[in-house]
Design a protein around this motif. Structure first.
Motif, mmCIF file in Angstrom:
data_model
loop_
_atom_site.group_PDB
_atom_site.id
_atom_site.type_symbol
_atom_site.label_atom_id
_atom_site.label_comp_id
_atom_site.label_asym_id
_atom_site.label_seq_id
_atom_site.Cartn_x
_atom_site.Cartn_y
_atom_site.Cartn_z
ATOM 1 N N GLN A 639 0.857 -1.177 0.000
ATOM 2 C CA GLN A 639 0.000 0.000 0.000
ATOM 3 C C GLN A 639 0.897 1.231 0.000
ATOM 4 O O GLN A 639 2.031 1.200 0.497
ATOM 5 N N VAL A 640 0.403 2.281 -0.592
ATOM 6 C CA VAL A 640 1.186 3.499 -0.706
ATOM 7 C C VAL A 640 0.390 4.654 -0.131
ATOM 8 O O VAL A 640 -0.846 4.644 -0.133
ATOM 9 N N ALA A 641 1.092 5.602 0.373
ATOM 10 C CA ALA A 641 0.447 6.790 0.921
ATOM 11 C C ALA A 641 1.159 8.017 0.376
ATOM 12 O O ALA A 641 2.388 8.062 0.330
ATOM 13 N N VAL A 642 0.373 8.961 -0.054
ATOM 14 C CA VAL A 642 0.930 10.209 -0.560
ATOM 15 C C VAL A 642 0.623 11.321 0.439
ATOM 16 O O VAL A 642 -0.529 11.527 0.821
ATOM 17 N N ASP A 643 1.648 11.986 0.877
ATOM 18 C CA ASP A 643 1.500 13.141 1.760
ATOM 19 C C ASP A 643 1.134 14.340 0.884
ATOM 20 O O ASP A 643 1.993 14.909 0.199
ATOM 21 N N SER A 644 -0.126 14.681 0.881
ATOM 22 C CA SER A 644 -0.605 15.711 -0.031
ATOM 23 C C SER A 644 0.115 17.035 0.171
ATOM 24 O O SER A 644 0.475 17.724 -0.797
ATOM 25 N N GLU A 645 0.327 17.412 1.426
ATOM 26 C CA GLU A 645 0.977 18.685 1.687
ATOM 27 C C GLU A 645 2.411 18.690 1.161
ATOM 28 O O GLU A 645 2.879 19.671 0.566
ATOM 29 N N LYS A 646 3.124 17.571 1.394
ATOM 30 C CA LYS A 646 4.507 17.493 0.905
ATOM 31 C C LYS A 646 4.540 17.463 -0.620
ATOM 32 O O LYS A 646 5.399 18.078 -1.258
ATOM 33 N N LEU A 647 3.596 16.729 -1.211
ATOM 34 C CA LEU A 647 3.550 16.665 -2.675
ATOM 35 C C LEU A 647 3.310 18.045 -3.258
ATOM 36 O O LEU A 647 3.988 18.473 -4.201
ATOM 37 N N ILE A 648 2.343 18.776 -2.671
ATOM 38 C CA ILE A 648 2.051 20.122 -3.163
ATOM 39 C C ILE A 648 3.284 21.010 -3.032
ATOM 40 O O ILE A 648 3.642 21.759 -3.948
ATOM 41 N N ALA A 705 -11.339 25.109 -15.850
ATOM 42 C CA ALA A 705 -10.805 24.668 -17.143
ATOM 43 C C ALA A 705 -9.344 24.276 -17.021
ATOM 44 O O ALA A 705 -8.887 23.301 -17.635
ATOM 45 N N MET A 706 -8.593 25.030 -16.225
ATOM 46 C CA MET A 706 -7.177 24.709 -16.042
ATOM 47 C C MET A 706 -7.011 23.375 -15.329
ATOM 48 O O MET A 706 -6.115 22.591 -15.654
ATOM 49 N N ILE A 707 -7.870 23.104 -14.356
ATOM 50 C CA ILE A 707 -7.801 21.819 -13.640
ATOM 51 C C ILE A 707 -8.124 20.667 -14.587
ATOM 52 O O ILE A 707 -7.449 19.629 -14.588
ATOM 53 N N GLU A 708 -9.147 20.833 -15.416
ATOM 54 C CA GLU A 708 -9.503 19.791 -16.375
ATOM 55 C C GLU A 708 -8.346 19.523 -17.334
ATOM 56 O O GLU A 708 -8.044 18.373 -17.684
ATOM 57 N N ASP A 709 -7.669 20.589 -17.781
ATOM 58 C CA ASP A 709 -6.526 20.437 -18.682
ATOM 59 C C ASP A 709 -5.387 19.696 -17.991
ATOM 60 O O ASP A 709 -4.730 18.833 -18.587
ATOM 61 N N LEU A 710 -5.166 20.013 -16.722
ATOM 62 C CA LEU A 710 -4.103 19.362 -15.975
ATOM 63 C C LEU A 710 -4.401 17.880 -15.780
ATOM 64 O O LEU A 710 -3.542 17.019 -15.945
ATOM 65 N N ILE A 711 -5.651 17.560 -15.450
ATOM 66 C CA ILE A 711 -6.046 16.157 -15.270
ATOM 67 C C ILE A 711 -5.825 15.370 -16.555
ATOM 68 O O ILE A 711 -5.356 14.228 -16.541
ATOM 69 N N PRO A 717 0.205 5.679 -13.407
ATOM 70 C CA PRO A 717 -0.743 5.314 -12.354
ATOM 71 C C PRO A 717 -1.078 6.460 -11.421
ATOM 72 O O PRO A 717 -1.647 6.247 -10.356
ATOM 73 N N ILE A 718 -0.710 7.695 -11.757
ATOM 74 C CA ILE A 718 -0.928 8.821 -10.860
ATOM 75 C C ILE A 718 -2.362 9.333 -10.998
ATOM 76 O O ILE A 718 -2.813 9.656 -12.099
ATOM 77 N N LYS A 719 -3.070 9.390 -9.859
ATOM 78 C CA LYS A 719 -4.412 9.969 -9.833
ATOM 79 C C LYS A 719 -4.509 10.843 -8.585
ATOM 80 O O LYS A 719 -4.389 10.340 -7.474
ATOM 81 N N LEU A 720 -4.676 12.142 -8.790
ATOM 82 C CA LEU A 720 -4.757 13.069 -7.676
ATOM 83 C C LEU A 720 -6.151 13.685 -7.612
ATOM 84 O O LEU A 720 -6.848 13.812 -8.621
ATOM 85 N N THR A 721 -6.560 14.077 -6.412
ATOM 86 C CA THR A 721 -7.871 14.688 -6.241
ATOM 87 C C THR A 721 -7.894 16.086 -6.833
ATOM 88 O O THR A 721 -6.851 16.749 -6.989
ATOM 89 N N ARG A 722 -9.078 16.539 -7.152
ATOM 90 C CA ARG A 722 -9.219 17.898 -7.685
ATOM 91 C C ARG A 722 -8.795 18.937 -6.644
ATOM 92 O O ARG A 722 -8.277 19.999 -6.996
#
Length: 907
Positions: A639-648, A705-711, A717-722
């Motif tokens: 299992q993997v965990a992504v630290d959202s704050e660190k990633l940002i 629109a920018m978020i949709e373009d980024l997604i 396998p990278i999937k990040l929340t909006r």
């Protein structure tokens, strides 16, 4: 069967990104049917390039540095005067090269690169130029079988591929005026002559000239095997298409214009991306009673004609060795051979037209032919060895659902297709006659098949097929013609099977498994399940050995179309008609000339020296092994965990440093003049410059629109929340650049997000036992390989250890002498650990005493051997896989795990 494709192979993605990054900063083109300039009277959707030479060179150098290539100091462009609808025009266009070892998916890469260039920059018009019919058919097949896969990757972007046909010239208009992505596949011979249909005005296009339509679209050229397009005539032909730029793809570039990406044979070998090569030579040894003469080639210069002829030369130690020398008319072969047997071999004539050398003793020997070499006996042994090796491999690979193919390169088409004369061989100095290769194959197949149940009920005629190409001479240019034209239904069926229907050829339902060809399959065509290549010819040209071997380098596939990656399955056996030493030396010389010693793959092993590593019976395995196996056999899930704050934070730190140029308007300057003698206009292009940017002149995109373009640009396998992506867009200090050029911002942000997220997945990975394990019965009883890869040992479960590199060899040699090492094993290919960056196969399991004889329990270890333990020296995803391996063994299983460079670093 349907071929399965992996869209996340790191080396392919790097090649695609390298080509696309060459245009970094180029604004995205939108369809504009109203656009027209001095070079475009038809106004179709066209490609455009707004970057100047300085920007292109800067991009190239950045890509080269990232790929470990010495940066170029200049752009290598092609300049030619071409004829356009407005008259003669001086054209200059950049060229970039991508070098990938044969068998690693070069065609897939450039098709996907075209779609990536469209996604990033809006380029729509691409022409794939190929040197031959065989290459063309291979490209068409790749376009067909990858269509669903690529559309899924690129959000169902509308794209169409077309094969240029002078009889359907209206397709050129479709290519030029369509607003979707268009890929046009053309052979170089279809447009390199003045009388080609594409250069003539035609009523089928209301008087328009097809070539001018192509020019108006400013296509991106994708050159497949461009080393065949280096003549002046062919360079002019390429320029006549008025290309925006050219991307050149090959494993054997003759002139690597501005090399952007390179996957060397060594890297392909090291990463197990291609088959390993072994060479089985079939030569007539120690028989120097007959006078041996072989004509390798005939060379012509301004005033001289020479022939390169191989003779058996007397050596200082009284032995005899085959050597080749250049001779001229009037020369006697005895001068080089230093043997009296050659006294009568005085050259009377070297005929360039007939490609034959005539001696004064009445003997004639053609290029590729041999006198006194008993070619019939050699061919018989080569064919027999190939057939038997085919049978052995097919028996072993049946259970894995792999159909084995063998490819024969022959010396003369008539030696396969011809009808044997009544008095066989009476008029041939080498004992060969028409149809002899087919006859020898049938003889070997029928004689050997009773020993192999898979072929007992099969007839030799059912398992063989052939493809040959005819060549015409037109205006000094050699033109390859489809050999099936005007031939029988059987010939056409064979052509379709070999060239177009690879899936059926790989099916057990199709009996054909042996393919015969001359030179038509030397480039462009390959098949993943070619496991034997038999060379019934003389390979004397500069790159021919690599070209021939390349037909079987791709990894095999099973009946489900899935690639099989086990090393012991992916072995290509080359049955050569020369000594092992000569063949390997020539092959290595070709690779080292192109890539240097570091870039060349290891020398192929000698298939004639095969031996077997035998395992001890399962009920007699040492207790040390059983205890080690109990500790390491357990499978895990992670299992993997992504630290959202660190990633940002990590993404923003990189993103804020990024330079993103705004869209801009580029002005081109040209002078239009009237020709004094003819009723036509001419123009000369003087250059271009940026006259304005589009900052503030277009509607600012909203955050959604920018978020949709980024997604859309973040690949699995990278999937990040909006929420995470919204935070990145909202907090970047590069926000204005994102508003000015959202498309470029999305591309660069997606790349950074992927890099940082993958690293976090690896850094934070946790493994847990899943209740399953590897079964001990999977250890095979015997493993066959060549003797130079086997090292005899006593403290293992096999009597020999199979090694794949010099580092492994040194490691084993040291281990077998260490008294405190009770047992060690090389972990098999099927023993794998899952990671976010692919499957990981560790190297070694060991059982040893405490260091310095300390009292205590035995140590049970897993070790990885590398030539370096410095993280920066470990390429690609190696370092990440090693990190995951440590978490699996040490974290979940409690087994000591470490990377070492030698046995001295144990435990």
């Amino acid at each position: 069967m349907r071929f399965q494709f992996d869209g996340n192979q790191a080396f392919q993605l790097r090649a695609i990104e390298s080509a696309a990054d060459l245009l970094r900063g180029q604004p995205r083109n939108l369809v504009d049917f109203a656009s027209a300039d001095a070079g475009t009277l038809f106004g179709p959707p066209r490609n455009r390039l707004d970057l100047d030479d300085a920007q292109l060179l800067e991009n190239l150098q950045a890509v080269q540095r990232q790929n470990g290539i010495t940066p170029d100091t200049t752009l290598q462009t092609i300049e030619e005067t071409i004829n356009t609808v407005l008259g003669d025009h001086l054209l200059r266009f950049p060229n970039f090269s991508v070098e990938m070892e044969t068998g690693t998916g070069k065609t897939y890469v450039y098709i996907r690169t075209a779609l990536e260039l469209n996604r990033r920059y809006g380029l729509r018009k691409f022409i794939v130029v190929v040197p031959s019919v065989a290459v063309r058919e291979g490209v068409i097949k790749s376009l067909k079988i990858t269509q669903d896969h690529l559309r899924a990757l690129y959000d169902n972007v509308p794209y169409r591929y077309t094969v240029y046909d002078s009889k359907s010239i209206a397709k050129v208009r479709q290519f030029a005026q369509s607003d979707c992505v268009e890929l046009l596949v053309m052979t170089i011979d279809s447009f390199n002559k003045e009388d080609n249909v594409i250069r003539q005005s035609t009523d089928r296009l209301q008087g328009a000239t097809p070539l001018f339509l192509v020019q108006a679209s400013r296509p991106v050229l994708i050159l497949d095997e461009p080393q065949n397009m280096e003549s002046e005539a062919r360079i002019r032909a390429l320029a006549s298409l008025h290309p925006l730029m050219a991307l050149r793809y090959s494993a054997t570039h003759r002139n690597p214009y501005n090399l952007a990406y390179r996957l060397t044979p060594f890297e392909a070998y090291r990463q197990s991306l291609v088959k390993k090569i072994e060479v089985a030579s079939v030569v007539k040894e120690d028989d120097f009673n007959q006078v041996f003469v072989r004509v390798n080639e005939i060379r012509t210069a301004a005033k001289t004609v020479q022939a390169k002829i191989a003779v058996h030369q007397r050596m200082a130690n009284a032995g005899v060795k085959e050597k080749a020398y250049l001779f001229r008319p009037g020369d006697c072969l005895q001068t080089k051979a230093e043997r009296p047997e050659y006294a009568s071999f005085v050259i009377d004539e070297i005929s360039v037209g007939d490609q034959v050398v005539r001696f004064k003793n009445g003997i004639e020997v053609g290029v590729g032919q041999t006198q006194g070499g008993d070619q019939t006996a050699l061919f018989r042994e080569q064919i027999r060895y190939t057939v038997e090796e085919h049978f052995r491999k097919q028996k072993r690979l049946n259970a894995a659902g792999i159909k084995v193919l063998s490819l024969f390169f022959i010396d003369r088409v008539e030696n396969y297709l011809g009808q044997p004369p009544v008095n066989k061989g009476a008029d041939r100095v080498d004992g060969l006659y028409p149809g002899i290769i087919r006859e020898l194959f049938d003889e070997a197949f029928e004689e050997l098949k009773p020993k192999y149940s898979e072929f007992t009920d099969t007839k030799s005629a059912d398992v063989r097929a052939s493809y040959f190409a005819k060549k015409n001479r037109r205006g000094g240019i050699t033109e390859t013609i489809d050999s099936t034209t005007g031939q029988s239904a059987e010939d056409r069926a064979a052509y379709n099977l070999i060239m177009k229907d690879k899936e059926r050829l790989l099916s057990f339902d199709e009996p054909v498994a042996f393919i015969f060809s001359h030179s038509a399959l030397r480039e462009g065509w390959d098949n993943p399940n070619v496991c034997q290549i038999c060379t019934l010819n003389q390979t004397v040209s500069e790159v021919k050995k690599r070209q021939e071997v390349g037909r079987g380098m791709r990894l095999v596939v099973n009946q489900q179309g899935q690639r099989v990656t086990e090393d012991k399955t992916n072995i290509l056996t080359v049955v050569a008609n020369e000594s092992y030493e000569l063949f390997v030396s020539a092959l290595q010389a070709e690779m080292e000339e192109a890539f240097g010693k570091e870039g060349a793959a290891p020398r192929p092993v000698n298939a004639r020296q095969k031996r077997i590593a035998k395992r001890k019976p399962l009920d007699a395995l040492p207790e040390e092994f059983l205890n080690l196996w109990e500790k390491i056999k357990l499978k895990t899930r992670y299992q993997v965990a992504v630290d959202s704050e660190k990633l940002i934070s990590d993404v923003l730190a990189a993103l804020d440093k990024l330079k993103i140029d705004p869209p801009r308007i580029v002005a081109s300057k040209a002078e239009v003049t009237a020709d004094e003698k003819e009723d036509r206009l001419d123009y000369q292009h003087f250059g271009q410059r940026v006259v304005a940017t589009l900052i503030g002149r277009q509607a600012a995109p909203n955050v959604v629109a920018m978020i949709e373009d980024l997604i859309a640009h973040i690949t699995p396998p990278i999937k990040l929340t909006r929420k995470t992506l919204t935070t990145i867009v909202a907090q970047t200090k590069n926000r204005q650049a994102a508003l000015d050029n959202p498309q470029e911002f999305a591309l660069q942000a997606a790349r950074i997000v992927r890099e940082k997220a993958v690293q976090q997945l690896v850094d934070g990975i946790q493994y847990m036992k899943d209740g399953t394990w590897y079964d001990m019965s999977e250890w095979v009883e015997e493993e066959e390989t060549v003797s130079e890869r086997l090292i005899a040992v006593e403290n293992s479960i096999y009597d020999h250890i199979v090694v794949q590199s010099e580092t492994e060899k040194k490691f084993v040699e040291k281990l077998k002498k260490m008294k405190n090492v009770h047992l060690f094993i090389k972990l098999p290919n099927w023993f794998k650990v899952g990671t976010p960056v692919g499957q990981y196969n560790p190297d070694w399991g060991l059982v040893m005493e405490q260091v310095f004889g300390e009292d205590g329990p035995l140590l049970y270890l897993v070790r990885e051997t590398k030539s370096s333990t410095v993280a920066d020296d470990l390429r690609g995803t190696e370092n990440q896989k090693i990190h995951c391996g440590k978490r699996h063994f040490a974290g979940a299983l409690g087994v000591d795990y470490r990377v070492v460079t030698s046995a001295d670093e144990l435990p």
